[in-house]
Motif scaffolding. Structure first.
Motif, mmCIF file in Angstrom:
data_model
loop_
_atom_site.group_PDB
_atom_site.id
_atom_site.type_symbol
_atom_site.label_atom_id
_atom_site.label_comp_id
_atom_site.label_asym_id
_atom_site.label_seq_id
_atom_site.Cartn_x
_atom_site.Cartn_y
_atom_site.Cartn_z
ATOM 1 N N VAL A 25 53.477 44.060 -24.521
ATOM 2 C CA VAL A 25 54.270 44.369 -25.630
ATOM 3 C C VAL A 25 54.708 45.905 -26.140
ATOM 4 C CG1 VAL A 25 53.513 44.697 -28.263
ATOM 5 C CG2 VAL A 25 52.267 42.810 -26.867
ATOM 6 N N LEU A 26 54.093 46.722 -25.568
ATOM 7 C CA LEU A 26 54.798 48.257 -25.564
ATOM 8 C C LEU A 26 55.943 48.313 -24.440
ATOM 9 C CD1 LEU A 26 51.490 50.257 -25.485
ATOM 10 C CD2 LEU A 26 52.633 49.369 -27.552
ATOM 11 N N PHE A 36 59.613 36.842 -30.369
ATOM 12 C CA PHE A 36 59.612 35.681 -29.248
ATOM 13 C C PHE A 36 59.741 36.547 -27.823
ATOM 14 C CE2 PHE A 36 61.516 32.947 -26.291
ATOM 15 C CZ PHE A 36 60.425 31.789 -26.385
ATOM 16 N N GLY A 37 60.574 37.538 -27.699
ATOM 17 C CA GLY A 37 60.435 38.349 -26.469
ATOM 18 C C GLY A 37 59.484 39.112 -26.341
ATOM 19 N N VAL A 38 58.817 39.685 -27.264
ATOM 20 C CA VAL A 38 57.711 40.400 -27.169
ATOM 21 C C VAL A 38 56.419 39.620 -26.607
ATOM 22 C CG1 VAL A 38 55.722 41.562 -28.607
ATOM 23 C CG2 VAL A 38 58.044 42.310 -28.685
ATOM 24 N N VAL A 39 56.146 38.396 -27.240
ATOM 25 C CA VAL A 39 55.350 37.190 -26.884
ATOM 26 C C VAL A 39 55.479 36.922 -25.465
ATOM 27 C CG1 VAL A 39 54.153 35.103 -27.298
ATOM 28 C CG2 VAL A 39 54.978 36.679 -29.443
ATOM 29 N N VAL A 40 56.735 36.570 -25.286
ATOM 30 C CA VAL A 40 57.006 36.305 -23.761
ATOM 31 C C VAL A 40 56.624 37.276 -22.626
ATOM 32 C CG1 VAL A 40 58.845 35.714 -21.872
ATOM 33 C CG2 VAL A 40 58.526 34.526 -24.175
ATOM 34 N N VAL A 79 51.006 39.268 -31.024
ATOM 35 C CA VAL A 79 51.459 39.370 -32.438
ATOM 36 C C VAL A 79 50.626 40.485 -33.125
ATOM 37 C CG1 VAL A 79 51.258 38.094 -34.555
ATOM 38 C CG2 VAL A 79 51.900 36.994 -32.709
ATOM 39 N N ALA A 80 49.325 40.758 -33.119
ATOM 40 C CA ALA A 80 48.484 41.861 -33.576
ATOM 41 C C ALA A 80 49.360 43.224 -33.186
ATOM 42 C CB ALA A 80 47.109 41.802 -33.206
ATOM 43 N N VAL A 141 60.481 43.768 -14.468
ATOM 44 C CA VAL A 141 61.849 43.097 -14.104
ATOM 45 C C VAL A 141 62.533 42.718 -15.309
ATOM 46 C CG1 VAL A 141 62.847 41.135 -13.043
ATOM 47 C CG2 VAL A 141 61.501 42.581 -11.784
ATOM 48 N N LEU A 142 61.867 41.922 -16.232
ATOM 49 C CA LEU A 142 62.256 41.413 -17.618
ATOM 50 C C LEU A 142 62.650 42.527 -18.366
ATOM 51 C CD1 LEU A 142 59.622 38.690 -18.434
ATOM 52 C CD2 LEU A 142 62.086 38.545 -17.627
#
Length: 231
Positions: A25-26, A36-40, A79-80, A141-142
């Motif tokens: 997440v960070l 959505f991108g953060v969750v992925v 999410v949190a 990589v992402l």
């Protein structure tokens, strides 16, 4: 997924999953991704290494398909963290320590999975390293970063040393002492990683010990230029 006869290994596995999800997440937040991108990114960081391990070993369905608790923990954590990071910055050093613990836990679990299904020690070591570090590789990589294992950081090296120790202790210690081997190996991985952070220990980088032809030609031309300028 209970790999040992003591439940705290399972709890440490959950802890490592949470920590790696937070690091994902960070990393995603620095690239200003949406939720959505953060969750992925958090998801692949937390379960990417174990997923690749299971696919390489032919261990399907992969672990998070069998035990969906991992998915719910990761989604809740990402999410949190996405919300909390907007108001309270995470201490970088605390996150590094937690990441080191997660690395140690995942390394041992990856090696144990390979040994449990009868693979030789060298494969167990590879699977331990893969489980520990490949989620971070996918994350980097992402997010368009050079993966940490390809830099000077002592990261994959710590995982490899710990996996080697664990596999050898499993070989020499009597049956039923897997938990002792796991604790010792995890301590070694965590200790090496924290020592590298605290004392800024790094691996040597590759440097050519000879000059390229272009450099030699350029130096000859510079010497000729200085010589002609002196006359």
């Amino acid at each position: 997924m209970m790999l040992f006869n003591i439940p705290f290994i399972f709890y440490l596995d959950i802890f490592g999953t949470i920590v790696f999800a937070i690091t994902g997440v960070l990393a995603a937040s620095e690239k200003r991704l949406d939720l959505f991108g953060v969750v992925v990114v958090g998801m692949v960081t937390a379960i990417g290494g174990g997923t690749i391990r299971d696919l390489v070993l032919g261990r399907t369905p992969v672990f998070w398909v069998i035990e969906t608790l991992y998915i719910w923990i990761i989604v809740g954590t990402t999410v949190a963290t996405f919300i909390a990071a907007r108001f309270h910055p995470f201490p970088h050093r605390t996150l590094q320590v937690s990441d080191a613990i997660g690395l140690g836990v995942f390394t041992v679990i990856g090696a144990q999975v390979a040994l449990n299904i009868g693979h030789p020690p060298v494969i167990a070591v590879m699977m331990g390293v893969m489980t520990g570090v490949f989620g971070g590789v996918i994350r980097d990589v992402l997010t368009d970063e050079i993966p940490m294992i390809f830099q000077k950081e002592i990261y994959a090296t710590a995982a490899m040393v710990g996996a080697v120790v664990f596999v050898n202790m499993r070989w020499y210690l009597p049956s039923g002492m897997e938990s002792i081997s796991a604790l010792i190996a995890m301590t070694i991985v965590i200790g090496l990683r924290l020592a590298a952070i605290y004392w800024n220990l790094q691996l040597p980088v590759f440097l050519l010990s000879y000059k390229t032809a272009a450099e030699k030609r350029r130096q000859r031309e510079q010497r000729k230029s200085r010589a002609s300028g002196g006359h």
